[in-house]
Write a protein that holds these residues in place. Structure first.
Motif, PDB file in Angstrom:
ATOM      1  N   LEU A 150      79.616  32.790 -30.349  1.00 40.02           N
ATOM      2  CA  LEU A 150      78.482  31.950 -29.963  1.00 40.02           C
ATOM      3  C   LEU A 150      77.585  32.722 -29.013  1.00 40.02           C
ATOM      4  O   LEU A 150      77.990  33.692 -28.379  1.00 40.02           O
ATOM      5  CB  LEU A 150      78.942  30.631 -29.327  1.00 40.02           C
ATOM      6  N   VAL A 151      76.348  32.252 -28.930  1.00 35.73           N
ATOM      7  CA  VAL A 151      75.402  32.737 -27.930  1.00 35.73           C
ATOM      8  C   VAL A 151      74.685  31.515 -27.383  1.00 35.73           C
ATOM      9  O   VAL A 151      74.409  30.565 -28.116  1.00 35.73           O
ATOM     10  CB  VAL A 151      74.397  33.751 -28.523  1.00 35.73           C
ATOM     11  N   GLY A 152      74.452  31.520 -26.077  1.00 31.96           N
ATOM     12  CA  GLY A 152      73.789  30.363 -25.488  1.00 31.96           C
ATOM     13  C   GLY A 152      73.455  30.581 -24.030  1.00 31.96           C
ATOM     14  O   GLY A 152      73.505  31.707 -23.521  1.00 31.96           O
ATOM     15  N   PRO A 159      73.860  29.232 -13.724  1.00 30.58           N
ATOM     16  CA  PRO A 159      73.032  28.490 -14.678  1.00 30.58           C
ATOM     17  C   PRO A 159      71.793  29.285 -15.080  1.00 30.58           C
ATOM     18  O   PRO A 159      71.138  29.921 -14.246  1.00 30.58           O
ATOM     19  CB  PRO A 159      72.659  27.223 -13.909  1.00 30.58           C
ATOM     20  N   GLY A 160      71.520  29.270 -16.380  1.00 34.14           N
ATOM     21  CA  GLY A 160      70.382  30.006 -16.912  1.00 34.14           C
ATOM     22  C   GLY A 160      70.726  31.350 -17.513  1.00 34.14           C
ATOM     23  O   GLY A 160      69.919  31.927 -18.250  1.00 34.14           O
ATOM     24  N   ASP A 161      71.926  31.884 -17.223  1.00 36.63           N
ATOM     25  CA  ASP A 161      72.330  33.167 -17.802  1.00 36.63           C
ATOM     26  C   ASP A 161      72.507  33.037 -19.313  1.00 36.63           C
ATOM     27  O   ASP A 161      73.065  32.052 -19.811  1.00 36.63           O
ATOM     28  CB  ASP A 161      73.656  33.636 -17.200  1.00 36.63           C
ATOM     29  N   LYS A 162      72.066  34.067 -20.037  1.00 31.81           N
ATOM     30  CA  LYS A 162      72.276  34.134 -21.478  1.00 31.81           C
ATOM     31  C   LYS A 162      73.558  34.927 -21.744  1.00 31.81           C
ATOM     32  O   LYS A 162      73.707  36.053 -21.260  1.00 31.81           O
ATOM     33  CB  LYS A 162      71.097  34.829 -22.158  1.00 31.81           C
ATOM     34  N   PRO A 207      77.165  39.533 -21.124  1.00 33.07           N
ATOM     35  CA  PRO A 207      75.740  39.191 -21.125  1.00 33.07           C
ATOM     36  C   PRO A 207      75.081  39.497 -22.466  1.00 33.07           C
ATOM     37  O   PRO A 207      75.431  40.474 -23.133  1.00 33.07           O
ATOM     38  CB  PRO A 207      75.167  40.063 -20.003  1.00 33.07           C
ATOM     39  N   LEU A 208      74.139  38.668 -22.851  1.00 28.53           N
ATOM     40  CA  LEU A 208      73.335  38.948 -24.043  1.00 28.53           C
ATOM     41  C   LEU A 208      72.478  40.172 -23.768  1.00 28.53           C
ATOM     42  O   LEU A 208      71.679  40.181 -22.818  1.00 28.53           O
ATOM     43  CB  LEU A 208      72.445  37.743 -24.367  1.00 28.53           C
ATOM     44  N   PRO A 209      72.611  41.253 -24.553  1.00 31.02           N
ATOM     45  CA  PRO A 209      71.784  42.437 -24.326  1.00 31.02           C
ATOM     46  C   PRO A 209      70.297  42.110 -24.462  1.00 31.02           C
ATOM     47  O   PRO A 209      69.892  41.349 -25.341  1.00 31.02           O
ATOM     48  CB  PRO A 209      72.237  43.402 -25.427  1.00 31.02           C
ATOM     49  N   TRP A 252      78.748  46.666 -27.232  1.00 27.76           N
ATOM     50  CA  TRP A 252      77.431  46.029 -27.211  1.00 27.76           C
ATOM     51  C   TRP A 252      76.345  47.001 -26.744  1.00 27.76           C
ATOM     52  O   TRP A 252      75.199  46.929 -27.192  1.00 27.76           O
ATOM     53  CB  TRP A 252      77.460  44.766 -26.350  1.00 27.76           C
ATOM     54  N   GLU A 253      76.704  47.942 -25.875  1.00 22.37           N
ATOM     55  CA  GLU A 253      75.739  48.970 -25.472  1.00 22.37           C
ATOM     56  C   GLU A 253      75.361  49.846 -26.666  1.00 22.37           C
ATOM     57  O   GLU A 253      74.193  50.214 -26.846  1.00 22.37           O
ATOM     58  CB  GLU A 253      76.322  49.822 -24.350  1.00 22.37           C
TER      59      GLU A 253
END
Length: 327
Positions: A66-68, A80-83, A112-114, A281-282
């Motif tokens: 998931l991503v959110g 709060p607010g971090d992707k 973290p979402l890149p 992910w990098e």
């Protein structure tokens, strides 16, 4: 209340449905996430269709990715607010997963979402693409270099294979894709493959040692395909094994390993610790052209996920499936 795909079981009969769930039913976790997208991987297909006993408790919300956006957090790394992105950790098997509009998870499971990717692009990558990156990292660390020869990618039109082809090509390797879908040769060429072979060339029992061809291999298929890939790997080469689409068996002799020094690298994406996850992910952010994700993936709605999971298991899906959980 939020929408989710729910797998339940009564006696020996499994059911799958789109349901409305009270947030009070969410499992324990120190981070609550408003989910933007999920995806379908082979394991999700097994869970939803019941083809394999992947799910360990019921009822279960499937979805290993998931991503959110973080809504609330009691974890020091997140606010709060971090992707954020989740891949694996037994989510969708023993802990409610990503095919839902809300998730409650452990902060230690998140990365973290890149910045290089949108949420939809991250799910076009998903566990399949992240696993492909782990495989490429393993081959690089094993000392396999572009000048040593061709790299074989089995199951090349699948999720792992598609991203592996793109990453390896970008890194300068000459990539040969193995697939049973001859009509998809142009697709693999767009991803960077230098050539395509028929999976039938690898899928039957072969000799313990065969003509040396591959400097390295990324295999998501297992069984005879993996055995033949090992038997064809050049002296000192390496094989990264991460899947079992053909089968969990491994009908090989020790010959490739003791006579050619071939190295078999097992790739686990589910419980991999944070450093290799971040490295994978990098690599994806650095080497994967986001424009290719439009070629690799297509988007479906949450309600379409059960049927798409069946198509995935039946081998009818090319590349990756993004699930927009809010549609």
């Amino acid at each position: 209340m939020f929408s989710a795909i729910v797998i339940d079981k009564t006696d020996d009969k499994q059911s799958v449905s789109l349901q409305q769930i009270d947030e009070a039913q969410l499992p324990e976790g120190d981070v609550t996430i408003d989910v933007d997208y999920s995806t379908l991987n082979y394991k999700d297909g097994l869970a939803i269709t019941g083809k394999s006993p992947v799910v360990r408790k019921f009822p279960m919300v499937p979805g290993i990715d998931l991503v959110g956006t973080v809504r609330t957090s009691d974890h020091a790394d997140w606010k709060p607010g971090d992707k954020v992105v989740l891949n694996g950790w037994g989510v969708g098997e023993g802990h409610w997963g990503g095919l839902a509009q809300v998730a409650s998870l452990k902060g230690d499971w998140l990365v973290p979402l890149p910045a290089a990717f949108t949420g939809a692009q991250a799910m076009a990558i998903g566990t399949a693409g992240y696993t492909a990156a782990l495989c490429v990292e393993a081959l690089v660390k094993a000392g396999v270099t572009p000048d040593q020869g061709e790299i074989l990618v089995t199951g090349a039109t699948g999720g792992v294979g598609s991203v592996a082809v793109a990453l390896l090509s970008k890194a300068g390797y000459k990539v040969i894709g193995s697939t049973g879908k001859a009509a998809e040769a142009d697709y693999l060429t767009k991803l960077g493959a230098a050539g395509v072979i028929d999976r039938a060339d690898l899928s039957e029992k072969g000799k313990p040692l065969q003509k040396e061809r591959w400097a390295g291999v990324v295999d998501s298929v297992g069984s005879f395909t993996l055995a033949n890939a090992c038997a064809q790997t050049r002296y000192g080469g390496a094989v990264a094994a991460c899947g079992l689409a053909q089968g969990a068996d491994f009908p090989v002799t020790v010959m490739p390993f003791i006579l050619r020094g071939v190295r078999l690298l097992g790739i686990d994406s589910v419980m991999a610790p944070k450093p290799p996850r971040l490295a994978a992910w990098e690599r994806l952010a650095r080497d994967l052209d986001p424009a290719l994700l439009g070629v690799i993936a297509h988007e479906i709605t949450l309600s379409e996920a059960p049927d798409a999971a069946a198509d995935l298991i039946d081998g009818k899906v090319r590349g990756r499936i993004i699930v927009n959980v809010n549609r």
